[in-house]
Structures are given as structure tokens and as C-alpha cells.
Design a protein around this motif. Structure first.
Motif, PDB file in Angstrom:
ATOM      1  N   VAL A   1       0.699  -1.179  -0.076  1.00 19.58           N
ATOM      2  CA  VAL A   1      -0.103   0.070  -0.058  1.00 19.58           C
ATOM      3  C   VAL A   1       1.087   1.186   0.066  1.00 19.58           C
ATOM      4  O   VAL A   1       1.850   1.205   0.613  1.00 19.58           O
ATOM      5  N   ALA A   2       0.659   2.196  -0.692  1.00 18.20           N
ATOM      6  CA  ALA A   2       1.272   3.694  -0.820  1.00 18.20           C
ATOM      7  C   ALA A   2       0.402   4.642  -0.941  1.00 18.20           C
ATOM      8  O   ALA A   2      -0.969   4.643  -1.253  1.00 18.20           O
ATOM      9  N   CYS A   3       0.888   5.890  -0.643  1.00 23.16           N
ATOM     10  CA  CYS A   3      -0.069   6.884  -0.772  1.00 23.16           C
ATOM     11  C   CYS A   3       0.103   7.858  -2.221  1.00 23.16           C
ATOM     12  O   CYS A   3       1.197   8.028  -2.547  1.00 23.16           O
ATOM     13  N   THR A   4      -1.189   8.112  -2.617  1.00 23.27           N
ATOM     14  CA  THR A   4      -1.174   9.193  -3.886  1.00 23.27           C
ATOM     15  C   THR A   4      -0.588  10.496  -3.550  1.00 23.27           C
ATOM     16  O   THR A   4      -0.545  10.859  -2.464  1.00 23.27           O
ATOM     17  N   ARG A   5      -0.376  11.178  -4.651  1.00 24.74           N
ATOM     18  CA  ARG A   5       0.077  12.391  -4.209  1.00 24.74           C
ATOM     19  C   ARG A   5      -0.679  13.552  -3.612  1.00 24.74           C
ATOM     20  O   ARG A   5      -0.309  14.271  -2.736  1.00 24.74           O
ATOM     21  N   ASP A   6      -2.077  13.143  -3.789  1.00 30.15           N
ATOM     22  CA  ASP A   6      -3.066  13.800  -2.726  1.00 30.15           C
ATOM     23  C   ASP A   6      -3.565  13.229  -1.579  1.00 30.15           C
ATOM     24  O   ASP A   6      -4.612  13.380  -1.003  1.00 30.15           O
ATOM     25  N   GLY A   7      -2.883  12.128  -1.031  1.00 31.08           N
ATOM     26  CA  GLY A   7      -3.191  11.676  -0.081  1.00 31.08           C
ATOM     27  C   GLY A   7      -4.195  10.620   0.131  1.00 31.08           C
ATOM     28  O   GLY A   7      -4.824  10.510   1.244  1.00 31.08           O
ATOM     29  N   VAL A   8      -4.322   9.760  -0.808  1.00 30.21           N
ATOM     30  CA  VAL A   8      -5.150   8.676  -0.827  1.00 30.21           C
ATOM     31  C   VAL A   8      -4.367   7.130  -0.677  1.00 30.21           C
ATOM     32  O   VAL A   8      -3.547   7.031  -1.625  1.00 30.21           O
ATOM     33  N   ALA A   9      -4.576   6.286   0.026  1.00 27.88           N
ATOM     34  CA  ALA A   9      -4.052   5.158   0.057  1.00 27.88           C
ATOM     35  C   ALA A   9      -4.670   4.244  -0.703  1.00 27.88           C
ATOM     36  O   ALA A   9      -5.861   3.754  -0.744  1.00 27.88           O
ATOM     37  N   VAL A  10      -3.779   3.715  -1.566  1.00 21.59           N
ATOM     38  CA  VAL A  10      -4.285   2.614  -2.736  1.00 21.59           C
ATOM     39  C   VAL A  10      -3.232   1.406  -2.566  1.00 21.59           C
ATOM     40  O   VAL A  10      -2.208   1.352  -1.856  1.00 21.59           O
ATOM     41  N   VAL A  11      -3.793   0.277  -3.123  1.00 18.87           N
ATOM     42  CA  VAL A  11      -3.100  -1.054  -3.311  1.00 18.87           C
ATOM     43  C   VAL A  11      -2.326  -0.820  -4.512  1.00 18.87           C
ATOM     44  O   VAL A  11      -2.832  -0.623  -5.692  1.00 18.87           O
ATOM     45  N   LEU A  12      -0.880  -1.398  -4.284  1.00 22.10           N
ATOM     46  CA  LEU A  12      -0.190  -1.563  -5.664  1.00 22.10           C
ATOM     47  C   LEU A  12      -0.418  -2.824  -6.186  1.00 22.10           C
ATOM     48  O   LEU A  12      -0.735  -3.742  -5.956  1.00 22.10           O
ATOM     49  N   PRO A  13      -0.304  -3.006  -7.576  1.00 24.33           N
ATOM     50  CA  PRO A  13      -0.451  -4.064  -8.127  1.00 24.33           C
ATOM     51  C   PRO A  13       0.805  -4.929  -7.846  1.00 24.33           C
ATOM     52  O   PRO A  13       1.762  -4.673  -7.525  1.00 24.33           O
TER      53      PRO A  13
ATOM     54  N   VAL B   1       2.312   6.196  -8.258  1.00 22.78           N
ATOM     55  CA  VAL B   1       1.382   6.649  -7.182  1.00 22.78           C
ATOM     56  C   VAL B   1       1.944   8.002  -6.555  1.00 22.78           C
ATOM     57  O   VAL B   1       1.152   8.715  -6.128  1.00 22.78           O
ATOM     58  N   ALA B   2       3.058   7.930  -6.253  1.00 20.77           N
ATOM     59  CA  ALA B   2       3.566   9.122  -5.558  1.00 20.77           C
ATOM     60  C   ALA B   2       3.518  10.280  -6.295  1.00 20.77           C
ATOM     61  O   ALA B   2       3.355  11.521  -5.934  1.00 20.77           O
ATOM     62  N   ASP B   3       3.493  10.177  -7.783  1.00 23.95           N
ATOM     63  CA  ASP B   3       3.381  11.394  -8.552  1.00 23.95           C
ATOM     64  C   ASP B   3       1.935  11.686  -8.980  1.00 23.95           C
ATOM     65  O   ASP B   3       1.864  12.861  -9.946  1.00 23.95           O
ATOM     66  N   THR B   4       1.095  10.982  -8.755  1.00 27.35           N
ATOM     67  CA  THR B   4      -0.091  11.173  -9.416  1.00 27.35           C
ATOM     68  C   THR B   4      -1.252  11.185  -8.417  1.00 27.35           C
ATOM     69  O   THR B   4      -1.261  10.550  -7.513  1.00 27.35           O
ATOM     70  N   PRO B   5      -2.186  12.162  -8.589  1.00 30.55           N
ATOM     71  CA  PRO B   5      -3.681  12.095  -7.655  1.00 30.55           C
ATOM     72  C   PRO B   5      -4.512  10.856  -7.793  1.00 30.55           C
ATOM     73  O   PRO B   5      -4.436  10.271  -8.955  1.00 30.55           O
ATOM     74  N   ALA B   6      -5.097  10.659  -6.845  1.00 29.60           N
ATOM     75  CA  ALA B   6      -5.900   9.331  -7.011  1.00 29.60           C
ATOM     76  C   ALA B   6      -6.940   9.429  -8.180  1.00 29.60           C
ATOM     77  O   ALA B   6      -6.844   8.284  -8.569  1.00 29.60           O
ATOM     78  N   LYS B   7      -7.724  10.819  -8.334  1.00 28.32           N
ATOM     79  CA  LYS B   7      -8.412  10.434  -9.306  1.00 28.32           C
ATOM     80  C   LYS B   7      -7.940  10.243 -10.939  1.00 28.32           C
ATOM     81  O   LYS B   7      -8.957   9.821 -11.740  1.00 28.32           O
ATOM     82  N   ALA B   8      -6.549  10.448 -11.034  1.00 31.24           N
ATOM     83  CA  ALA B   8      -6.210  10.038 -12.208  1.00 31.24           C
ATOM     84  C   ALA B   8      -5.445   8.670 -12.442  1.00 31.24           C
ATOM     85  O   ALA B   8      -5.111   8.141 -13.655  1.00 31.24           O
ATOM     86  N   LEU B   9      -5.642   7.850 -11.453  1.00 28.72           N
ATOM     87  CA  LEU B   9      -5.157   6.410 -11.528  1.00 28.72           C
ATOM     88  C   LEU B   9      -6.361   5.420 -11.584  1.00 28.72           C
ATOM     89  O   LEU B   9      -7.440   5.737 -11.328  1.00 28.72           O
TER      90      LEU B   9
END
Length: 250
Positions: A32-44, A58-66
Motif C-alpha cells: 500500500v502507498a499514498c497518492t500525491r493527494d493523500g489517498v491510500a491505494v493498493v499497488l499491483p 502513485v507518488a506522482d499522481t492524484p488518486a482520481k487520475a489512477l
């Protein structure tokens, strides 16, 4: 295969393949890592995308763009695992200075641990999660054998010590267990490493999917329901058809 283990943890589970773990009694481990705008997502899983590439994305991208099918929010992934009856181990990735943001994201999206644990090499982020979830749901990863494992785990607010099996042995596992700290190995990638992990005396053994799934179907493994703060022996009446017990982490 010899030895007994209370719980098998499948390392780096691919979400779209998780259905094969249903009914095995295993737990699933994901990063799990945090997006640029602070959303925790599961990595593939690494079979789908290299971890370094996934972390940078993930570090460089806001959640809505993933793409949520590739990088699902952590609460969505936990719901999918929950539907399969799988306990989950979240390996929370947080670099220096990212601890507060990562912990805040996980705690906002998953206020209570339920059947979930968090582990991490960054002991500061584990301590922040532990303050809300409690020690029993948190574990610290060690790359090697420090001078005082128990003291460092306690300082991090952790009820779990997670180490490579070559650094664990039955005496150390028993000592930690007597202090209310449980142990998990990572990550058996060969049959030899699997045997080494079993011999360590750890409460949980993490292995690559092919090894873990094969072991879960065998007769020489057993799981254990261990209540927080009480590293008790397994209870046979909790076993399912695979021979593994389904631990409940609250």
C-alpha cells in the motif's frame, strides 16, 4: 514438508487472482502507498507491474487520475478480500517525512483494523497507525537482527516482529511470544526457504503464492487463532477443511 505454522500469509497477492485463496485459511499480503493527494491505494503485484514503477506512479499522481482497477483504494481492496473471507496484511510504504500523510490516509479510509494488519519497514508510520489500531494489528519489519528486537518493537507500538526466517529461531520466537509479541517470517521463495521458515518457530510464515497455496492444501500445516495480547496455542475447533485456522485480528 515438515513443521507446524499457525498461519500462512501469501506474499504480494494479485487482486484479480485472489479468488484462488478463498477457503484456504491463508492471509493475503499486499503493498500500500499514498497518492500525491493523500489517498491510500493498493499497488499491483510485481507480476503485473514492477514495484519501483508502481511506487513512482502513485507518488506522482492524484488518486482520481489512477485507474482504480489497477490501483484500488485500500478500502475497496479490503472489501474484495473480505468477500472472500481473507485476512489481509498491508505492507505500508512510507519514506522519510511521509509517515504522517501515509498513516492519516490509511486511518481515514480504514478507521478500524477488523481482520487487517499493517506492517512496515518505517517504524514511525507503524507507530502512528498503532496509536489508533492497537499493537495487535501492527507489525514492524526488520531487514536484519537488531540488538534488542523486543525493545524496538515495543517502541514502535508493534505487537508483531516481521523478519527473514534466517534471523528467527525458536528461542527468539518463544521469548518474543512470552512478551506478547508475535512473529512473522518473510518471504519464502523456494522450498528450502519454506522449510527454514517452518523451523523458525514463527507464528506466521509468508511465502510466494505457489509455495503458500501448495502448503495450505497439505496436512502438515496448521493455523492458530491468537487473541490480541495473548499469544495462545491454536484451537483445533477453529480449523477449516484446509487444516489452517482463520485468525481474527481485532
Amino acid at each position: 514438508m515438515t513443521g507446524l505454522v499457525r498461519e500462512i500469509v501469501v506474499h504480494d497477492v494479485c487482486l484479480d487472482d485472489a479468488v484462488v485463496l478463498g477457503g484456504t485459511g491463508c492471509a493475503a499480503e499486499v503493498d500500500v502507498a499514498c497518492t500525491r493527494d493523500g489517498v491510500a491505494v493498493v499497488l499491483p503485484c510485481a507480476a503485473h507491474l514492477a514495484k519501483e514503477t508502481a511506487l513512482r506512479t502513485v507518488a506522482d499522481t492524484p488518486a482520481k487520475a489512477l485507474d482504480p482497477a489497477v490501483f484500488p483504494p485500500v478500502e475497496a481492496a479490503l472489501a474484495a478480500f473480505g468477500a472472500l473471507g481473507l485476512p489481509v496484511v498491508l505492507d505500508l510504504k512510507a519514506g522519510p517525512g511521509e509517515e504522517a500523510r501515509a498513516a492519516t490516509a490509511v486511518l481515514a479510509q480504514v478507521p478500524r483494523p477488523g481482520n487487517t494488519r499493517v506492517i512496515g519497514f518505517n517504524h514511525r508510520v507503524v507507530r502512528l497507525v498503532s496509536a489508533q489500531w492497537g499493537m495487535a494489528a501492527c507489525g514492524v519489519l526488520f531487514a536484519g537482527l537488531p540488538m534488542d528486537v523486543a525493545a524496538m518493537a515495543t517502541e514502535a507500538g508493534s505487537g508483531w516482529v516481521v523478519m527473514q526466517s534466517r534471523f528467527l529461531e525458536p528461542g527468539l520466537c518463544a521469548e518474543l511470544r512470552s512478551r506478547g509479541i508475535r512473529t512473522m517470517t518473510f518471504s519464502a521463495s523456494t522450498q528450502k526457504r519454506w522449510e527454514e521458515a517452518l523451523a523458525s518457530g514463527a507464528d506466521s510464515v509468508m511465502a510466494e503464492p505457489d509455495i503458500a497455496i501448495a502448503a495450505a492444501g497439505g496436512t502438515s500445516t496448521t493455523g492458530g487463532r491468537v487473541e490480541p495480547g495473548s499469544p495462545a496455542e491454536p484451537s483445533a475447533e477453529r480449523a477449516d477443511a484446509s487444516g489452517c485456522h482463520r485468525p481474527q485480528w481485532r
